[in-house]
Design an enzyme around this catalytic site. Structure first.
Site, mmCIF file in Angstrom:
data_model
loop_
_atom_site.group_PDB
_atom_site.id
_atom_site.type_symbol
_atom_site.label_atom_id
_atom_site.label_comp_id
_atom_site.label_asym_id
_atom_site.label_seq_id
_atom_site.Cartn_x
_atom_site.Cartn_y
_atom_site.Cartn_z
ATOM 1 N N LYS A 152 40.987 52.535 33.611
ATOM 2 C CA LYS A 152 42.294 52.154 34.140
ATOM 3 C C LYS A 152 42.428 50.634 34.130
ATOM 4 O O LYS A 152 41.837 49.933 34.949
ATOM 5 C CB LYS A 152 42.496 52.672 35.572
ATOM 6 C CG LYS A 152 43.977 52.654 35.930
ATOM 7 C CD LYS A 152 44.258 52.485 37.391
ATOM 8 C CE LYS A 152 44.166 51.085 37.871
ATOM 9 N NZ LYS A 152 45.117 50.118 37.306
ATOM 10 N N GLY A 205 37.304 43.564 40.336
ATOM 11 C CA GLY A 205 38.567 43.129 40.933
ATOM 12 C C GLY A 205 38.296 42.368 42.206
ATOM 13 O O GLY A 205 37.197 41.826 42.402
ATOM 14 N N SER A 206 39.263 42.369 43.095
ATOM 15 C CA SER A 206 39.131 41.560 44.308
ATOM 16 C C SER A 206 38.179 42.221 45.303
ATOM 17 O O SER A 206 38.009 43.444 45.299
ATOM 18 C CB SER A 206 40.504 41.388 44.945
ATOM 19 O OG SER A 206 41.036 42.654 45.245
ATOM 20 N N THR A 207 37.625 41.412 46.171
ATOM 21 C CA THR A 207 36.709 41.927 47.197
ATOM 22 C C THR A 207 37.459 42.889 48.123
ATOM 23 O O THR A 207 36.914 43.924 48.527
ATOM 24 C CB THR A 207 36.087 40.740 47.967
ATOM 25 O OG1 THR A 207 35.275 40.019 47.041
ATOM 26 C CG2 THR A 207 35.229 41.192 49.133
ATOM 27 N N VAL A 209 40.104 44.929 47.494
ATOM 28 C CA VAL A 209 40.276 46.263 46.890
ATOM 29 C C VAL A 209 38.914 46.934 46.722
ATOM 30 O O VAL A 209 38.768 48.139 46.947
ATOM 31 C CB VAL A 209 41.053 46.174 45.547
ATOM 32 C CG1 VAL A 209 41.093 47.527 44.859
ATOM 33 C CG2 VAL A 209 42.472 45.669 45.785
ATOM 34 N N GLY A 210 37.893 46.138 46.389
ATOM 35 C CA GLY A 210 36.535 46.672 46.216
ATOM 36 C C GLY A 210 36.031 47.361 47.480
ATOM 37 O O GLY A 210 35.359 48.398 47.403
ATOM 38 N N GLU A 227 32.160 44.545 40.925
ATOM 39 C CA GLU A 227 32.119 43.137 40.498
ATOM 40 C C GLU A 227 33.334 42.489 41.137
ATOM 41 O O GLU A 227 34.467 42.754 40.728
ATOM 42 C CB GLU A 227 32.215 43.026 38.970
ATOM 43 C CG GLU A 227 31.039 43.634 38.228
ATOM 44 C CD GLU A 227 29.769 42.815 38.354
ATOM 45 O OE1 GLU A 227 29.824 41.666 38.824
ATOM 46 O OE2 GLU A 227 28.704 43.353 38.015
ATOM 47 N N GLU A 354 39.121 32.447 47.736
ATOM 48 C CA GLU A 354 39.226 32.448 46.280
ATOM 49 C C GLU A 354 40.693 32.184 45.927
ATOM 50 O O GLU A 354 41.570 32.986 46.265
ATOM 51 C CB GLU A 354 38.784 33.809 45.729
ATOM 52 C CG GLU A 354 38.780 33.843 44.230
ATOM 53 C CD GLU A 354 38.354 35.200 43.672
ATOM 54 O OE1 GLU A 354 38.851 36.229 44.149
ATOM 55 O OE2 GLU A 354 37.542 35.209 42.732
#
Ligand code: NAD
Length: 453
Positions: A152, A205-207, A209-210, A227, A354
């Site tokens: 995706k 992706g971002s922390t 969403v992770g 990651e 970030e």
């Protein structure tokens, strides 16, 4: 429909159907059906197919680079290098099917051996900053290990991923082995994470969403690799080759318009050389060519979207200490000039969060101990650099920094053949190099009795 926008012109360059839950379930079902056939392809044949896929990608490299440059707004020269890396990644993992070795372990009464088994259907969720590159870091080892994939891409940049699906079929990979879903993360991505037939999620992706992905995966005990974000330190000691360090520092933050998880956005400089370093830095930033991504000379393009530009601008309050400001075009496009803030404290918001845009903070430090302390004072731990002519200090510092990848007298840390990934809240697991395969296989232990009892 998804409207795909070119960030340098703000024009819609493609419209695509938006995949929802139903399409996600159908893609998982196709991948599930293809799995038994794909895992049964003999190792040399699987290797040959991955080489054919690399060949086909190489044949299409020109178009893929142009599409990526237009869709992300990245300089065409960078896009070409990225597609070259994509091809290299498939070639590197084409060697893996024949090298997925197990062990034999001495035990009484029989023979004990281990196998690296594929996981099954793997869900791959990737961001918009390096769309095909990051996809290849996941697709190549996943396929090499015998898994089938549902990829995706980010909604903003789905074009090259959709091409990958088409090119994989053209190269002879069986139907259903590579499936691509252009849909929103909150719908298609979320469904992949929840789906009981998906064995693993590999996410970049971002922390933020992770974190949700880790939580969502817990319900079905999915394997997860993450990651995530970064706020990496580029440490410049007084005894470094200052000219080289200053010439290299801008692109280590401003490449891809700063939208790089490895961006060395905190430049830590030993206090005694801050002024000299800033002078040299200013020259390089002034010379940076910011403009049309399709121009061969361009070094930095626009940001990905108007939202991203607004977010980046929010870090520059009226009293921000702007020490250096480069140029950016006027008119349509999400432009933002390269900007250096100095001197900054590591407690400033721009030094903690970030930014994901072309903004660097220069933070002075007194000595080696303080440099390490500041570098580690962050929730992240992805990348970083150390500039010094003192080899022992370089190695001491490299060992002391809590980060997954670090370079000495260089700002490069991502290579196909070496492991990449983060400490702390920058992630879990490793991509690339020999280690990635571990995250796309389960270890099976088989005992074969050769004696009674
Ligand atoms: P993002 O986290 O917003 O989105 C990444 C992907 O996740 C997209 O495909 C998105 O559609 C999907 N997604 C969003 N919500 C989801 C949900 N609830 N469930 C499942 N999927 C969902 O990140 P982004 O804005 O696309 O990319 C920027 C971020 O990525 C930055 O934080 C950057 O540091 C990070 N990044 C990390 C690396 C790395 O290797 N560590 C590399 C590149 C980018």
């Amino acid at each position: 429909m998804i409207e795909v926008v070119e960030p340098a012109t703000e024009q819609v360059i493609a419209e695509l159907p938006r995949a929802g839950v139903e399409e996600t379930d159908a893609a998982v079902a196709r991948a599930k059906q293809a799995f038994e056939g794909w895992r049964a392809v003999s190792p040399p044949d699987r290797a040959a197919l991955l080489h054919r896929l690399a060949d086909a990608l190489e044949e299409h490299a020109g178009e893929l680079a142009t599409t990526e440059a237009r869709n992300v707004g990245k300089p065409i020269a960078d896009a070409r290098d990225e597609i070259e890396m994509v091809v290299h990644t498939f070639r590197y993992y084409a060697a893996a099917p024949e090298r997925l070795l197990g062990q034999t372990i001495p035990v009484p009464g029989g023979v004990d051996m281990t196998f690296r088994e594929p996981l099954g259907v793997v869900g791959l969720i990737v961001p918009w900053n390096f769309p095909l590159t990051i996809a290849s870091w996941k697709v190549a080892p996943a396929l090499a290990a015998g898994n089938t994939v549902v990829l995706k891409p980010a909604e903003l940049t789905p074009l090259t991923a959709l091409e990958l699906e088409r090119i994989a079929l053209e190269a002879g990979l069986p139907e259903g082995v590579v499936n691509v879903l252009a849909g929103p993360g909150s719908v298609a991505g979320k469904r992949l994470v929840e789906h009981p037939d998906v064995a693993k999620i590999a996410f970049t992706g971002s922390t933020e969403v992770g974190r949700g992905i880790a939580e969502g995966s817990a319900a079905t005990i999915k394997r997860v690799t993450l990651e995530l974000g970064g706020k990496s330190a580029n440490i410049v000691f007084a005894d470094a080759d200052l000219e080289r360090a200053a010439a290299s520092a801008p692109l280590a933050v401003f490449a891809n318009a700063g939208q790089d998880c490895c961006a060395r956005s905190r430049i830590l400089v030993e206090r005694s050389v801050v002024d000299r370093f800033l002078e040299a830095l200013e020259e390089t930033v002034d010379d940076m060519r910011v403009g049309d991504p399709l121009d061969e000379a361009t070094q930095m393009g626009p940001l990905i979207s108007a939202d991203q530009r607004e977010k980046v601008a929010s870090f520059l309050s009226d009293d921000a200490p702007v020490a250096i400001r480069g140029t950016a075009p006027d008119g349509p496009g999400y432009w933002f000039p390269p900007t250096v803030l100095a001197p900054m404290s590591n407690s400033d918001r721009a030094a903690r969060e970030e930014i994901f845009g072309p903004v660097a903070c220069v933070i002075p430090f007194a000595d080696e101990r303080e440099a390490v302390e500041i570098a580690n004072d962050t929730i992240y731990g992805l990348s970083g650099s150390i500039w010094t002519r003192d080899g022992a200090k370089a190695l001491r510092t490299a060992r002391a920094i809590e980060t997954g990848v670090i370079s000495i007298n260089s700002n490069t840390s991502v290579r196909v053949s070496t492991p990449f990934g983060g400490f702390k809240q920058s992630g879990v697991g490793r991509e690339l190099g020999p280690d990635a395969l571990e995250h796309y296989t389960e270890l099976k232990n088989v005992f074969y009795a050769t004696e009674d009892g």
